[in-house]
Design a protein around this motif. Structure first.
Motif, mmCIF file in Angstrom:
data_model
loop_
_atom_site.group_PDB
_atom_site.id
_atom_site.type_symbol
_atom_site.label_atom_id
_atom_site.label_comp_id
_atom_site.label_asym_id
_atom_site.label_seq_id
_atom_site.Cartn_x
_atom_site.Cartn_y
_atom_site.Cartn_z
ATOM 1 N N LYS A 230 -21.923 8.811 -6.240
ATOM 2 C CA LYS A 230 -21.841 7.941 -5.057
ATOM 3 C C LYS A 230 -20.678 6.944 -5.194
ATOM 4 O O LYS A 230 -19.947 6.690 -4.231
ATOM 5 N N ILE A 231 -20.516 6.410 -6.410
ATOM 6 C CA ILE A 231 -19.440 5.445 -6.641
ATOM 7 C C ILE A 231 -18.077 6.145 -6.568
ATOM 8 O O ILE A 231 -17.115 5.600 -6.017
ATOM 9 N N TRP B 181 -17.257 -3.212 -7.609
ATOM 10 C CA TRP B 181 -17.819 -3.042 -6.266
ATOM 11 C C TRP B 181 -18.622 -4.224 -5.769
ATOM 12 O O TRP B 181 -18.714 -4.468 -4.570
ATOM 13 N N LEU C 160 -9.845 7.499 -9.541
ATOM 14 C CA LEU C 160 -11.151 6.831 -9.558
ATOM 15 C C LEU C 160 -12.145 7.542 -8.630
ATOM 16 O O LEU C 160 -13.333 7.299 -8.689
ATOM 17 N N TRP D 110 -10.299 -9.270 -0.077
ATOM 18 C CA TRP D 110 -9.633 -7.990 -0.339
ATOM 19 C C TRP D 110 -8.900 -7.937 -1.666
ATOM 20 O O TRP D 110 -8.730 -6.879 -2.255
ATOM 21 N N TYR E 253 -4.762 1.642 -5.753
ATOM 22 C CA TYR E 253 -4.981 1.236 -4.355
ATOM 23 C C TYR E 253 -3.805 0.475 -3.763
ATOM 24 O O TYR E 253 -3.797 0.166 -2.564
ATOM 25 N N LEU F 66 -8.491 4.901 2.521
ATOM 26 C CA LEU F 66 -8.401 3.769 3.431
ATOM 27 C C LEU F 66 -7.167 2.912 3.155
ATOM 28 O O LEU F 66 -6.522 2.411 4.063
ATOM 29 N N THR F 67 -6.865 2.715 1.867
ATOM 30 C CA THR F 67 -5.796 1.793 1.498
ATOM 31 C C THR F 67 -4.478 2.513 1.247
ATOM 32 O O THR F 67 -3.484 2.245 1.889
ATOM 33 N N LEU G 92 -17.265 6.525 -2.992
ATOM 34 C CA LEU G 92 -16.780 5.255 -2.425
ATOM 35 C C LEU G 92 -15.332 5.007 -2.855
ATOM 36 O O LEU G 92 -14.496 4.588 -2.048
ATOM 37 N N ALA G 93 -15.042 5.274 -4.118
ATOM 38 C CA ALA G 93 -13.686 5.038 -4.629
ATOM 39 C C ALA G 93 -12.674 5.944 -3.928
ATOM 40 O O ALA G 93 -11.558 5.521 -3.614
ATOM 41 N N GLY H 154 -13.036 0.442 -13.403
ATOM 42 C CA GLY H 154 -12.790 0.807 -12.007
ATOM 43 C C GLY H 154 -13.021 -0.370 -11.066
ATOM 44 O O GLY H 154 -12.947 -1.531 -11.470
ATOM 45 N N VAL H 155 -13.294 -0.040 -9.811
ATOM 46 C CA VAL H 155 -13.501 -1.082 -8.796
ATOM 47 C C VAL H 155 -14.707 -1.950 -9.180
ATOM 48 O O VAL H 155 -15.738 -1.435 -9.594
ATOM 49 N N THR I 232 -7.893 -2.235 -11.066
ATOM 50 C CA THR I 232 -8.002 -0.842 -10.636
ATOM 51 C C THR I 232 -6.723 -0.044 -10.895
ATOM 52 O O THR I 232 -6.447 0.955 -10.227
ATOM 53 N N LEU J 168 -9.136 -2.074 7.854
ATOM 54 C CA LEU J 168 -9.689 -1.857 6.514
ATOM 55 C C LEU J 168 -11.178 -2.211 6.497
ATOM 56 O O LEU J 168 -11.996 -1.492 5.909
ATOM 57 N N LEU K 171 -17.644 3.487 5.264
ATOM 58 C CA LEU K 171 -17.780 4.040 3.921
ATOM 59 C C LEU K 171 -19.097 3.631 3.276
ATOM 60 O O LEU K 171 -19.720 4.417 2.567
ATOM 61 N N LEU L 68 0.827 -1.207 0.000
ATOM 62 C CA LEU L 68 0.000 0.000 0.000
ATOM 63 C C LEU L 68 0.864 1.261 0.000
ATOM 64 O O LEU L 68 1.976 1.262 0.536
ATOM 65 N N GLY M 125 -13.035 7.186 -0.921
ATOM 66 C CA GLY M 125 -12.928 6.677 0.444
ATOM 67 C C GLY M 125 -12.023 5.466 0.523
ATOM 68 O O GLY M 125 -11.214 5.319 1.450
ATOM 69 N N LEU M 126 -12.152 4.596 -0.460
ATOM 70 C CA LEU M 126 -11.320 3.394 -0.498
ATOM 71 C C LEU M 126 -9.851 3.753 -0.701
ATOM 72 O O LEU M 126 -8.951 3.120 -0.147
#
Lengths: 494, 494
Positions: free
Chosen positions: A471-472, B214, A493, A214, A225, A482-483, A475-476, B211-212, A221, B475, B482, A191, A478-479
């Motif tokens: 919204k996506i 999800w 993203l 995970w 990340y 986080l990572t 989330l991206a 992308g992710v 991606t 995580l 999130l 990371l 936020g991820l």
């Protein structure tokens, strides 16, 4: 909608140039071979296959996961942006630095040694292989072929494993074997945080349901990340028998019934169902004069399908050969109501694949190429083609459609070619407006994807920005926090 | 290590009882049929198959995704904890409320209607099906079977689709078709946030790299990140030919060579390779007297394998039958150096599966059952069995091992049975200490998983807490904030 092509953005911006002091620190971590500086050494790392060149502040080439972790931790702490680069054979510009000269390239090319004993570990009982992320697909498959196995992702390019996972490549035998995601049993990832945290998901279990899987968030991606350093991959037994036919459908509407008829009769023996337009085949024959034209009188049909059946075991005497199977199945389909099959030729698989594999290179010589890597529900793909044949000339006359595709999984390489002397090419907005028009139709009218198998890079970032719900994106983002809160990757993203 | 079984915890705690006012508000959203109160109505929702009963404050049964969204938004705002419940056929206690009476059950059982036209939409061209999360596997497969297809997850239980995705079930034909994850093309999911946000990943594309991915984070995570309301699933053509054999390996070390030999000779035609211990078979014969004993003189071998080959197409005249194929392949293996095959019986597949399917029920009658759903690299599974046969009696004498397993994917149903009159059962710490000892061996000595195909629930929460690295828990907690910061789910991954 704003102009997606122009609106591309990245979060990976370094405020200032990398200093001499920082380069010295990196050299201490990486050693002489591990850090490249100076124009000549950097050139091959700065240029992406199809999308122009950038300028790297340096190239970091760690030898193992632990070294890569130290590099990432250092760069995060110092605010230096890193662009992970694997085989650098991608088509969307996700693996090269921008033009500022402030980004470093983090190359996986020395991550080939798994341990002191060798670079690749085959576990025959588990039917899996453990590799460093820097191993090339061709090297992995040479190693496996000697032992009767294959990593079944069939690509024209020769990427490294880390990049294949970060872009979730598909290929020509997806129909049978799935994509990289379906063949990835485990990864090790580092990371971009202040510790360069290593996450080890390398158990290689085929079945494990202990919370979030995970590894999935690092697949496809584009390295934003985390950086993949090792992997455990599913391997399949090498095909031992194969047969192939070129099918000429009655018309475009007959293509899906042919796919369904073959799936019904051949089941898991059907390993490819690839569509080729006359225009794409013509480009291939023009560009590779030695290619044999298998059609009577050399006359190309409007559309042809390469159907392949194969088996991973040696033929036994009592077993019907695949040629006989194909012949019998096609004879049966030949009698169908509505006559979906206008013609069919059983031939040598290698010869037919030579034609199929010549298409990518061939279309590059058809003029100025504007490629799209799109996908649809399987039943919608041919409808999209038909609509394009009708509508494109109205909006963009004298643009040739030279497409081919993986009909079996809904993927389409929708290539447009424009004569090199076309005066419209002088207008900088012409190609962006063409790209926007096509992608709008793909996404809005046919519920398709603007990136089937190349993930997100600079060249399609604008489409990601335009078509991803807020919204996506939240989330991206936020991820990402986080990572890997550090500056990592060529795309954004969130 | 603390005692994992005792250390179980959940974040889904409601500070106080659900009020009359809140129940009235929920009834307004859900209507009369949609909200259940009162002891009698709640009973079936409060009891999990194997892990005891809880007490529900209410059961919410929304009819569609939009209604479920309103329920979630309301409960998040009011601080009410919801436990998503699908078919309630799981074995780890993830779908029932705790004993406080403050948690509501959010049942998917009315989410069967996809739209006004019907509950299931088959897209034959795409080989996919769109279903509401409340549809039962048996109903889906009845619908598909009439049309020549199957959702190829082969389970003894009859769960609903939403729960199958939330637990990523595997089953007896994983070897050929993969798990639920590999067969899920899309989901619609509702988050536990103040808006009850609906996320729509229902495009049904087989190839999409924008992308992710999800949907992956909602698969196998027991409903803590969101509630699945609809899905697009891959379907396969129904098997049209099949043959099966019972194989008796020379000893345990011969099992993996037999698997490899069959994979090499049968390829994708090999659809099951299931291991059965003599103890488990004995339990099945004891419990189901009508089961035919296929072994000569009724004498059970120490270990037997059910190997199945099948094809999804009708047999053609020129094609070798699967019985003939199996016979020839087994004759060849019979001659192997080291004689890995001690005996083999080709028989009617239904009869052999009757034995295989009777094992689960049979072992339940062997005494007090302590079941483990564990997995290993395929080559390690038999080593684990051998070690247990040697070591378990030293630490826990007079505990019978009645295991069976999916050798083809490394999954093992490691069942321990204790005589019902064993005085040790009076000691409350006996079974927890037995469970801890076994799981410690699985995870620490054999790099296995303590949950192969049932995901995380109350009964294995303690093992999750004990064996998940802090970084991963952080995580998971971040991902929870999130996506679904509200109180959702019976387990705690963060």
């Amino acid at each position: 909608m704003s102009d997606p092509v122009v609106a591309a953005s990245s979060s990976c911006v370094t405020a200032s140039s990398v200093t001499e002091r920082q380069l010295a620190d990196l050299q201490e971590i990486l050693g002489d071979k591990g850090l490249l500086q100076g124009t000549a050494d950097l050139a091959t790392y700065e240029t992406c296959v199809r999308y122009g060149a950038g300028t790297a502040a340096f190239v970091a080439r760690p030898q193992n996961s632990a070294e890569l972790s130290r590099v990432l931790a250092y760069c995060v702490t110092q605010g230096i942006c890193l662009i992970p680069q694997s085989g650098n054979s991608g088509l969307v510009g996700a693996s090269t630095p921008d033009g500022t000269g402030t980004q470093g390239v983090l190359s996986l090319d020395r991550l080939t040694l798994r341990d002191q004993n060798g670079k690749i570990e085959l576990d025959e009982d588990n039917r899996s292989v453990t590799v460093g992320a820097g191993v090339r697909l061709s090297d992995l498959n040479s190693f496996l072929a000697e032992r009767g196995y294959s990593f079944p992702i069939d690509l024209g390019a020769d990427p490294r494993i880390g990049g294949m996972i970060a872009t979730n490549t598909g290929g020509a035998r997806f129909l049978r074997y799935g994509d990289v995601r379906q063949n990835t049993l485990g990864i090790k990832v580092v990371l971009a945080d202040a510790q360069g945290t290593e996450l080890d998901f390398m158990s290689g279990l085929r079945k494990d349901n202990t919370g979030v899987d995970w590894k999935q968030i690092f697949i496809g991606t584009s390295g934003v990340y985390g950086v993949i350093t090792e992997a455990v991959l599913n391997v399949e037994r090498l095909p031992k028998q194969s047969a192939a036919a070129l099918l000429v459908p009655r018309d475009e509407e007959a293509v899906l019934p042919l796919l369904r008829a073959l799936e019904e009769r051949c089941g898991s023996q059907l390993t490819a169902f690839e569509g080729m337009s006359a225009e794409a085949m013509a480009c291939a024959f023009d560009h590779v004069p030695s290619l044999r034209n298998p059609f009577p009188g050399g006359e190309l049909p409007g559309y042809a399908i390469l159907a392949e059946v194969s088996r991973s075991w040696d033929k036994r005497d009592a077993e019907e050969s695949l040629d006989d199977l194909l012949e019998a199945v096609l004879a049966e389909i030949w009698e169908f109501d509505g006559e979906p099959l206008a013609n069919a030729f059983i031939g040598r698989p290698e010869e037919m694949w030579s034609l199929r594999h010549a298409l990518s290179e061939g279309v590059k010589h058809a003029g100025k190429l504007v490629p799209f890597d799109v996908s649809f529900r399987r039943g919608v793909l041919m409808e999209f083609r038909a609509a394009m044949a009708q509508d494109l000339p109205k909006h963009f006359p004298e643009v040739r459609i030279c497409d081919f595709g993986h009909i079996g999984d809904g993927g389409l390489h929708f290539n447009l070619a424009i004569a090199k002397d076309d005066p419209r090419l002088a207008d900088e907005s012409f190609i962006p407006s063409l790209r926007n028009w096509v992608v709008t139709r793909v996404v809005e009218d046919f519920n398709g994807s603007f990136s089937a198998e190349h993930a997100i890079g600079r060249s399609n970032q604008g489409f990601y920005d335009a078509y991803t719900p807020e919204k996506i994106k939240n989330l991206a983002a936020g991820l990402k926090d986080l990572t890997s809160p550090g500056k990592l990757g060529a795309v954004k993203l969130g």
